[in-house]
Each structure stands twice: as C-alpha cells, then as structure tokens.
Design a protein around this motif. Structure first.
Motif, PDB file in Angstrom:
ATOM      1  N   LYS A 257      12.161 -18.668  70.125  1.00 16.63           N
ATOM      2  CA  LYS A 257      10.994 -17.800  69.949  1.00 16.63           C
ATOM      3  C   LYS A 257      10.632 -17.717  68.462  1.00 16.63           C
ATOM      4  CE  LYS A 257      10.648 -16.537  74.295  1.00 16.63           C
ATOM      5  NZ  LYS A 257       9.464 -16.869  75.117  1.00 16.63           N
ATOM      6  N   PRO A 258       9.338 -17.650  68.134  1.00 14.56           N
ATOM      7  CA  PRO A 258       8.946 -17.607  66.721  1.00 14.56           C
ATOM      8  C   PRO A 258       9.351 -16.310  66.037  1.00 14.56           C
ATOM      9  CG  PRO A 258       7.032 -17.279  68.153  1.00 14.56           C
ATOM     10  CD  PRO A 258       8.170 -17.670  69.046  1.00 14.56           C
ATOM     11  N   VAL A 259       9.517 -16.404  64.708  1.00 15.44           N
ATOM     12  CA  VAL A 259       9.779 -15.237  63.873  1.00 15.44           C
ATOM     13  C   VAL A 259       8.438 -14.818  63.276  1.00 15.44           C
ATOM     14  CG1 VAL A 259      11.010 -14.336  61.865  1.00 15.44           C
ATOM     15  CG2 VAL A 259      12.097 -16.072  63.327  1.00 15.44           C
ATOM     16  N   PHE A 260       7.877 -13.698  63.755  1.00 15.62           N
ATOM     17  CA  PHE A 260       6.596 -13.233  63.240  1.00 15.62           C
ATOM     18  C   PHE A 260       6.785 -12.572  61.874  1.00 15.62           C
ATOM     19  CE2 PHE A 260       5.639 -13.513  67.807  1.00 15.62           C
ATOM     20  CZ  PHE A 260       4.429 -14.185  67.754  1.00 15.62           C
ATOM     21  N   LEU A 261       5.736 -12.666  61.068  1.00 20.18           N
ATOM     22  CA  LEU A 261       5.789 -12.154  59.694  1.00 20.18           C
ATOM     23  C   LEU A 261       4.942 -10.894  59.539  1.00 20.18           C
ATOM     24  CD1 LEU A 261       5.374 -15.570  57.846  1.00 20.18           C
ATOM     25  CD2 LEU A 261       7.493 -14.426  58.517  1.00 20.18           C
ATOM     26  N   PRO A 262       5.454  -9.909  58.818  1.00 22.74           N
ATOM     27  CA  PRO A 262       6.838  -9.783  58.325  1.00 22.74           C
ATOM     28  C   PRO A 262       7.748  -9.284  59.436  1.00 22.74           C
ATOM     29  CG  PRO A 262       5.598  -7.844  57.722  1.00 22.74           C
ATOM     30  CD  PRO A 262       4.630  -8.742  58.438  1.00 22.74           C
ATOM     31  N   SER A 263       9.039  -9.426  59.250  1.00 21.54           N
ATOM     32  CA  SER A 263       9.973  -8.928  60.263  1.00 21.54           C
ATOM     33  C   SER A 263      11.381  -8.867  59.689  1.00 21.54           C
ATOM     34  CB  SER A 263       9.948  -9.814  61.515  1.00 21.54           C
ATOM     35  OG  SER A 263      10.478 -11.099  61.224  1.00 21.54           O
ATOM     36  N   ARG A 264      12.277  -8.313  60.483  1.00 13.62           N
ATOM     37  CA  ARG A 264      13.695  -8.370  60.197  1.00 13.62           C
ATOM     38  C   ARG A 264      14.349  -9.182  61.295  1.00 13.62           C
ATOM     39  NH1 ARG A 264      16.104  -2.883  60.279  1.00 13.62           N
ATOM     40  NH2 ARG A 264      14.520  -2.511  61.864  1.00 13.62           N
ATOM     41  N   ALA A 265      15.379  -9.919  60.954  1.00  8.37           N
ATOM     42  CA  ALA A 265      16.087 -10.742  61.938  1.00  8.37           C
ATOM     43  C   ALA A 265      17.583 -10.621  61.676  1.00  8.37           C
ATOM     44  CB  ALA A 265      15.632 -12.191  61.857  1.00  8.37           C
ATOM     45  N   ARG A 266      18.366 -10.999  62.658  1.00 10.37           N
ATOM     46  CA  ARG A 266      19.825 -10.901  62.542  1.00 10.37           C
ATOM     47  C   ARG A 266      20.421 -12.293  62.694  1.00 10.37           C
ATOM     48  NH1 ARG A 266      24.152  -8.549  66.142  1.00 10.37           N
ATOM     49  NH2 ARG A 266      22.612  -8.682  67.804  1.00 10.37           N
ATOM     50  N   PHE A 267      21.163 -12.725  61.673  1.00  6.65           N
ATOM     51  CA  PHE A 267      21.802 -14.045  61.680  1.00  6.65           C
ATOM     52  C   PHE A 267      23.295 -13.857  61.863  1.00  6.65           C
ATOM     53  CE2 PHE A 267      23.878 -17.580  59.356  1.00  6.65           C
ATOM     54  CZ  PHE A 267      23.382 -18.637  60.100  1.00  6.65           C
ATOM     55  N   GLY A 268      23.882 -14.690  62.705  1.00 11.40           N
ATOM     56  CA  GLY A 268      25.316 -14.602  62.928  1.00 11.40           C
ATOM     57  C   GLY A 268      25.927 -15.966  63.145  1.00 11.40           C
ATOM     58  N   TYR A 269      27.218 -16.069  62.805  1.00  8.56           N
ATOM     59  CA  TYR A 269      27.901 -17.350  62.984  1.00  8.56           C
ATOM     60  C   TYR A 269      29.389 -17.122  63.220  1.00  8.56           C
ATOM     61  CZ  TYR A 269      29.252 -16.777  58.051  1.00  8.56           C
ATOM     62  OH  TYR A 269      29.751 -16.302  56.872  1.00  8.56           O
ATOM     63  N   THR A 270      30.001 -18.129  63.815  1.00  8.67           N
ATOM     64  CA  THR A 270      31.434 -18.154  64.042  1.00  8.67           C
ATOM     65  C   THR A 270      31.958 -19.498  63.564  1.00  8.67           C
ATOM     66  OG1 THR A 270      31.301 -16.683  65.955  1.00  8.67           O
ATOM     67  CG2 THR A 270      33.269 -18.059  65.767  1.00  8.67           C
ATOM     68  N   LEU A 271      32.938 -19.488  62.675  1.00  5.95           N
ATOM     69  CA  LEU A 271      33.530 -20.733  62.183  1.00  5.95           C
ATOM     70  C   LEU A 271      34.539 -21.251  63.203  1.00  5.95           C
ATOM     71  CD1 LEU A 271      34.139 -19.731  58.459  1.00  5.95           C
ATOM     72  CD2 LEU A 271      32.210 -21.015  59.422  1.00  5.95           C
ATOM     73  N   THR A 272      34.567 -22.564  63.363  1.00  9.01           N
ATOM     74  CA  THR A 272      35.494 -23.217  64.280  1.00  9.01           C
ATOM     75  C   THR A 272      36.162 -24.387  63.563  1.00  9.01           C
ATOM     76  OG1 THR A 272      33.892 -24.824  65.142  1.00  9.01           O
ATOM     77  CG2 THR A 272      33.918 -22.650  66.179  1.00  9.01           C
ATOM     78  N   GLU A 273      37.154 -24.984  64.186  1.00  6.15           N
ATOM     79  CA  GLU A 273      37.788 -26.168  63.594  1.00  6.15           C
ATOM     80  C   GLU A 273      36.798 -27.313  63.485  1.00  6.15           C
ATOM     81  OE1 GLU A 273      41.334 -27.358  65.542  1.00  6.15           O
ATOM     82  OE2 GLU A 273      42.405 -25.471  65.164  1.00  6.15           O
ATOM     83  N   ALA A 274      35.853 -27.372  64.416  1.00 11.93           N
ATOM     84  CA  ALA A 274      34.867 -28.455  64.421  1.00 11.93           C
ATOM     85  C   ALA A 274      33.717 -28.199  63.467  1.00 11.93           C
ATOM     86  CB  ALA A 274      34.323 -28.652  65.840  1.00 11.93           C
ATOM     87  N   GLY A 275      33.520 -26.930  63.044  1.00  9.70           N
ATOM     88  CA  GLY A 275      32.407 -26.611  62.166  1.00  9.70           C
ATOM     89  C   GLY A 275      31.998 -25.153  62.287  1.00  9.70           C
ATOM     90  N   ALA A 276      30.897 -24.892  62.991  1.00 13.14           N
ATOM     91  CA  ALA A 276      30.413 -23.521  63.154  1.00 13.14           C
ATOM     92  C   ALA A 276      29.386 -23.470  64.275  1.00 13.14           C
ATOM     93  CB  ALA A 276      29.796 -23.002  61.858  1.00 13.14           C
ATOM     94  N   ASP A 277      29.288 -22.308  64.913  1.00 14.86           N
ATOM     95  CA  ASP A 277      28.221 -22.003  65.868  1.00 14.86           C
ATOM     96  C   ASP A 277      27.410 -20.851  65.284  1.00 14.86           C
ATOM     97  OD1 ASP A 277      29.182 -23.873  67.797  1.00 14.86           O
ATOM     98  OD2 ASP A 277      30.695 -22.402  68.401  1.00 14.86           O
ATOM     99  N   PHE A 278      26.078 -20.908  65.427  1.00 11.97           N
ATOM    100  CA  PHE A 278      25.256 -19.864  64.810  1.00 11.97           C
ATOM    101  C   PHE A 278      24.008 -19.602  65.628  1.00 11.97           C
ATOM    102  CE2 PHE A 278      23.865 -23.903  63.030  1.00 11.97           C
ATOM    103  CZ  PHE A 278      22.485 -23.818  63.049  1.00 11.97           C
TER     104      PHE A 278
END
Length: 297
Positions: A257-278
C-alpha cells in the motif's frame, strides 16, 4: 521467427526531462492480442559517480557517509536509461500509470564511490496477472574488468484487461490484516514529510508527478502525493546497513500500500543468520506498505 533485439548505446546519460515530456504526451498504450514488449537493451560505458548528487542522495535517504555506494544508488545512476527505454517509441506501454510492485537488488560486492561503471538496462516480454500485465526492468552494473557487481530486477505492472480467471483475481485480492511487525525484534517510527517526494526527486531525478504535490497526484487519481517506492526501499536499506555483517547480499521487497504524504510509518526488522526480514506499516500496524528481506550470498 525470433524478434530482433533493439539496442540503444549511449556515450553519455540521456536527459531525463525529454523522457518525461514524451511520457506526458503519450495518451495511450497497451498490448494488443499476440503482442509483447520487444527485447530492448540500453548500454552506457564509463559512468562516473559525482560527489555532490551522491551526498544529497545519502542525506535524503538516511545513509551515513562511506567510501562505498549505498546499495540502492546504482538504481539512481541508471534511472535516465530506465526512462529512455520506457519512453522509446518502440516500447508499447504508457509510462505514466505504471506501478512498481516488486524490486530485487543483488550486490555481489560493495562498490567504491570512485569506481567507473558500465551500465546495462534490459526489458522484454511480459506476464499476464490479475490486474493486467507485468514486466521486468533489469539493470546490470559491471566494473572496469567486466565483472558483474550489481544487478536489479524492478517488476512493473500495467493495469489493463487480463485473461486471468475471475477465481484467480479474487484470490489475488485477499490480504491478511495481521500486523506484519508483531514479531519484529527492532522497530522505530519514521516521520515522512510532505516534501519527501520533491527532495528525493532533486537527489535521484525521479520527477513522477504522483510524488511531488497533492495537486499533481490528484491528476492520477491519488488523494494526496505518495512517497516514491525507491525512497522507501533506500530508507529501509539505510536503516539495515549498519546491522549487516556482509556486503554481498540480495535485498528484495514487495510494495504493498502507498505511503501518503505527510505521514508517520513504523519500520521493523528481525536479524537472522541468513540476513534480515523487514516490513513497513502504518503506526497502527493494520496497513502494510512494504515487506522484504535481506539474504546473504
């Protein structure tokens, strides 16, 4: 009979503004029965990186200063060639209105900011999907020795009539409302300002009107301007880069879904042995903007 390849060879980068003018004055576009996107390849040798635009890009996307290029920056170097290919008179689809649905970048090694690079952009063929037709815009970067050091596949959607069955179309519309960040180990909030589309355009040359202002976005059916997809990818890459333990990896995501301007958003990630999911969602977690992963090579 095999279709002859169309080759576009450049001694310098093509100007972007003429491509936007051609895009704005192209009133129709679509594939007729039996037609597909021709095999097109554009090449430019000896592309040098200029320090000032690179610094501006780092600032607007959140990358720290380093001796190597941000993983997403070669996309910007090749962007004028993307525009030239997709506004060439032999390219059958209308550029304005294309939707960037997925993007995958593979960096085989970090690229020095002082390297001279050879760029190649290729397109050809299509796939029918529920909402129309998809095609892949492929970018490859080679070093002075001719070794492939970076490649990107940007998957684009052109909305038009499709032969995909109604059952498949209904299945494609289903989307989970589960918070994509419920299990993320690290989260932070992004403030996405109203002018980020204009600031990214000044740094990257991407002046698509849907990103620039509410008025220009409304011409294309959006209630407000939306953030450029490759800015959100670059912003995510900048957040992840300090956490990555290797410099050879694939960074892939799907734009939702698009990020409308202006806005606030939440970014998250989990590190793994293979790299990361976000993932990137709205602050409530019920609207998914993008979802992706990093996988070490």
């Amino acid at each position: 009979m095999a279709q002859q390849q169309i080759r576009l060879e450049y001694d310098s980068l093509p100007a972007v503004m003429p491509s936007y003018l051609r895009a704005a004055t192209t009133l129709s576009g679509g594939l007729s029965t039996g037609q597909t996107i021709p095999d097109m390849v554009a090449e430019l040798r000896g592309r040098e990186v200029r320090a000032e635009p690179l610094a501006k890009y780092r600032k607007v996307c959140g990358f720290s200063h380093a001796h190597h290029l941000p993983v997403t920056y070669p996309h910007v170097l090749a962007f004028p060639m993307h525009m030239a290919v997709m506004t060439d008179k032999r390219f059958p689809l209308k550029l304005l209105g294309l939707i960037h649905v997925r993007n995958e970048i593979t960096q085989h090694r970090s690229i020095g900011a002082d390297e001279t690079l050879d760029l190649e952009v290729a397109v050809g063929g299509h796939r029918e999907v529920a909402k129309g037709v998809e095609f892949d815009l492929i970018t490859r970067v080679r070093d002075h020795a001719g070794d492939l050091i970076w490649e990107e596949t940007g998957t684009m959607l052109s909305r038009q009539k499709s032969s995909v069955s109604e059952a498949d179309k209904k299945s494609a519309k289903k989307q989970s409302k589960t918070d994509a960040l419920a299990d993320a180990e690290h989260t932070n909030e992004w403030q996405v300002p109203a002018d980020i589309g204009r600031r990214y355009a000044a740094a990257a040359g991407d002046y698509n009107p849907i990103h620039l202002s509410p008025w220009s976005a409304k011409l294309f059916g959006f209630p407000r301007a939306i953030a450029t997809g490759m800015w959100t990818k670059a912003r995510a890459a900048a957040a992840l880069e300090p956490e990555l333990t290797r410099d050879a990896y694939t960074l892939a995501l799907a734009f939702k879904k698009p990020v409308f301007l202006p806005s606030r958003a939440r970014f998250g990630y989990t590190l793994t042995e293979a790299g990361a999911d976000f993932a990137l969602t709205n602050t409530q977690g019920d609207i998914l903007h993008l979802k992706g992963d990093v996988r070490y090579l």
